[in-house]
Design a protein around this motif. Structure first.
Motif, mmCIF file in Angstrom:
data_model
loop_
_atom_site.group_PDB
_atom_site.id
_atom_site.type_symbol
_atom_site.label_atom_id
_atom_site.label_comp_id
_atom_site.label_asym_id
_atom_site.label_seq_id
_atom_site.Cartn_x
_atom_site.Cartn_y
_atom_site.Cartn_z
ATOM 1 N N ARG A 1 -46.578 -30.547 72.786
ATOM 2 C CA ARG A 1 -46.693 -29.342 73.607
ATOM 3 C C ARG A 1 -45.417 -28.499 73.619
ATOM 4 N N VAL A 2 -44.753 -28.439 72.456
ATOM 5 C CA VAL A 2 -43.603 -27.553 72.269
ATOM 6 C C VAL A 2 -44.092 -26.369 71.451
ATOM 7 N N GLY A 3 -43.974 -25.172 71.997
ATOM 8 C CA GLY A 3 -44.327 -23.979 71.239
ATOM 9 C C GLY A 3 -43.270 -23.717 70.187
ATOM 10 N N VAL A 4 -43.683 -23.225 69.033
ATOM 11 C CA VAL A 4 -42.743 -22.936 67.949
ATOM 12 C C VAL A 4 -42.958 -21.499 67.492
ATOM 13 N N GLU A 5 -41.873 -20.740 67.465
ATOM 14 C CA GLU A 5 -41.912 -19.366 66.974
ATOM 15 C C GLU A 5 -40.906 -19.250 65.844
ATOM 16 N N VAL A 6 -41.353 -18.710 64.713
ATOM 17 C CA VAL A 6 -40.494 -18.548 63.543
ATOM 18 C C VAL A 6 -40.344 -17.062 63.275
ATOM 19 N N MET A 7 -39.093 -16.612 63.152
ATOM 20 C CA MET A 7 -38.800 -15.191 62.925
ATOM 21 C C MET A 7 -37.440 -15.084 62.252
ATOM 22 N N ASP A 8 -37.032 -13.869 61.912
ATOM 23 C CA ASP A 8 -35.682 -13.734 61.342
ATOM 24 C C ASP A 8 -34.672 -14.084 62.434
ATOM 25 N N SER A 9 -33.450 -14.443 62.035
ATOM 26 C CA SER A 9 -32.465 -14.962 62.989
ATOM 27 C C SER A 9 -32.055 -13.953 64.053
ATOM 28 N N GLN A 10 -31.971 -12.681 63.713
ATOM 29 C CA GLN A 10 -31.584 -11.690 64.718
ATOM 30 C C GLN A 10 -32.674 -11.527 65.773
ATOM 31 N N ALA A 11 -33.917 -11.531 65.364
ATOM 32 C CA ALA A 11 -35.021 -11.458 66.333
ATOM 33 C C ALA A 11 -35.052 -12.722 67.194
ATOM 34 N N ALA A 12 -34.787 -13.867 66.586
ATOM 35 C CA ALA A 12 -34.763 -15.118 67.343
ATOM 36 C C ALA A 12 -33.637 -15.103 68.382
ATOM 37 N N ALA A 13 -32.481 -14.527 68.028
ATOM 38 C CA ALA A 13 -31.359 -14.438 68.968
ATOM 39 C C ALA A 13 -31.732 -13.570 70.167
ATOM 40 N N ARG A 14 -32.364 -12.443 69.920
ATOM 41 C CA ARG A 14 -32.784 -11.553 71.017
ATOM 42 C C ARG A 14 -33.835 -12.235 71.895
ATOM 43 N N THR A 15 -34.795 -12.887 71.258
ATOM 44 C CA THR A 15 -35.863 -13.567 71.996
ATOM 45 C C THR A 15 -35.294 -14.708 72.830
ATOM 46 N N THR B 1 -24.118 -13.179 72.472
ATOM 47 C CA THR B 1 -23.430 -11.952 72.865
ATOM 48 C C THR B 1 -23.333 -10.946 71.729
ATOM 49 N N ALA B 2 -23.487 -11.386 70.477
ATOM 50 C CA ALA B 2 -23.471 -10.471 69.329
ATOM 51 C C ALA B 2 -23.976 -11.220 68.100
ATOM 52 N N TYR B 3 -24.367 -10.456 67.089
ATOM 53 C CA TYR B 3 -24.745 -11.051 65.808
ATOM 54 C C TYR B 3 -24.558 -10.031 64.705
ATOM 55 N N GLY B 4 -24.511 -10.538 63.502
ATOM 56 C CA GLY B 4 -24.428 -9.705 62.310
ATOM 57 C C GLY B 4 -25.078 -10.449 61.166
ATOM 58 N N ASP B 5 -24.961 -9.924 59.961
ATOM 59 C CA ASP B 5 -25.606 -10.568 58.816
ATOM 60 C C ASP B 5 -25.042 -11.948 58.510
ATOM 61 N N ASP B 6 -23.774 -12.187 58.855
ATOM 62 C CA ASP B 6 -23.159 -13.458 58.479
ATOM 63 C C ASP B 6 -22.550 -14.210 59.660
ATOM 64 N N TYR B 7 -22.974 -13.888 60.884
ATOM 65 C CA TYR B 7 -22.453 -14.613 62.042
ATOM 66 C C TYR B 7 -23.395 -14.468 63.226
ATOM 67 N N ILE B 8 -23.168 -15.361 64.182
ATOM 68 C CA ILE B 8 -23.811 -15.270 65.491
ATOM 69 C C ILE B 8 -22.723 -15.566 66.511
ATOM 70 N N GLU B 9 -22.727 -14.843 67.600
ATOM 71 C CA GLU B 9 -21.698 -15.016 68.616
ATOM 72 C C GLU B 9 -22.360 -15.548 69.875
ATOM 73 N N ILE B 10 -21.884 -16.705 70.340
ATOM 74 C CA ILE B 10 -22.379 -17.316 71.566
ATOM 75 C C ILE B 10 -21.240 -17.295 72.567
ATOM 76 N N ASN B 11 -21.461 -16.680 73.718
ATOM 77 C CA ASN B 11 -20.423 -16.556 74.743
ATOM 78 C C ASN B 11 -19.104 -16.056 74.149
ATOM 79 N N LYS B 12 -19.216 -15.065 73.286
ATOM 80 C CA LYS B 12 -18.073 -14.397 72.647
ATOM 81 C C LYS B 12 -17.291 -15.295 71.697
ATOM 82 N N THR B 13 -17.897 -16.397 71.261
ATOM 83 C CA THR B 13 -17.305 -17.261 70.238
ATOM 84 C C THR B 13 -18.137 -17.113 68.981
ATOM 85 N N ARG B 14 -17.500 -16.721 67.885
ATOM 86 C CA ARG B 14 -18.196 -16.443 66.628
ATOM 87 C C ARG B 14 -18.482 -17.737 65.873
ATOM 88 N N HIS B 15 -19.723 -17.831 65.354
ATOM 89 C CA HIS B 15 -20.145 -18.963 64.529
ATOM 90 C C HIS B 15 -20.642 -18.395 63.201
#
Length: 144
Positions: free
Chosen positions: A113-127, A15-29
């Motif tokens: 047969r697991v595809g792996v994509e490596v990117m910065d964390s914000q791009a990975a969150a959007r993807t 639901t959100a992210y920043g440089d030092d957190y990721i928010e899943i279902n409005k819970t900040r990690h």
């Protein structure tokens, strides 16, 4: 940055992210985590993309060595791997910048047969949100 206004509480949605957190279902990690669309959110236990191991990637995806046949030695067959969770894609977010992982770390996942994509964390969150909304079997491992 906020990504989605509405969330389905039955699905893990970024639901959100920043440089030092990721928010899943409005819970900040504020620690590195991994998760699928359904189920728990787990502590990744690492702080750098260079800390990934084959064992950790297997744990995240559920990939394991396939049972050996007594006749495997005849074909000099390489070890086979199973994907019992039917994971389609593993998204690895490597923090603020993309850091490629050594190919030998990914060999077993690709063999299963697991595809792996490596990117910065914000791009990975959007993807992740896009793939999750399409009903794909995806796992996100995000370094904060």
């Amino acid at each position: 940055m906020h990504l989605q206004k509405d969330t389905n509480p039955a699905l893990n949605t970024v639901t959100a992210y920043g440089d030092d957190y990721i928010e899943i279902n409005k819970t900040r990690h504020q620690r590195s985590i991994y998760f699928t669309p359904e189920g728990q959110i787990y502590d990744l236990g690492i702080q750098s993309p260079f800390d990934f191991t084959t064992e950790l990637l297997q744990k995240i995806t559920g990939v394991c060595a396939a049972a050996k046949s007594p006749m495997d030695f005849l074909d000099h067959a390489a070890p086979r791997f199973e994907n019992p969770e039917q994971i389609e894609v593993l998204l690895i977010g490597t923090g603020k910048t993309q850091q490629l992982l050594p190919p030998e770390l990914l060999h077993e996942l690709l063999n299963a047969r697991v595809g792996v994509e490596v990117m910065d964390s914000q791009a990975a969150a959007r993807t992740y949100n896009i793939l999750m909304s399409e009903g794909r079997r995806v796992v996100a491992a995000l370094i904060i």
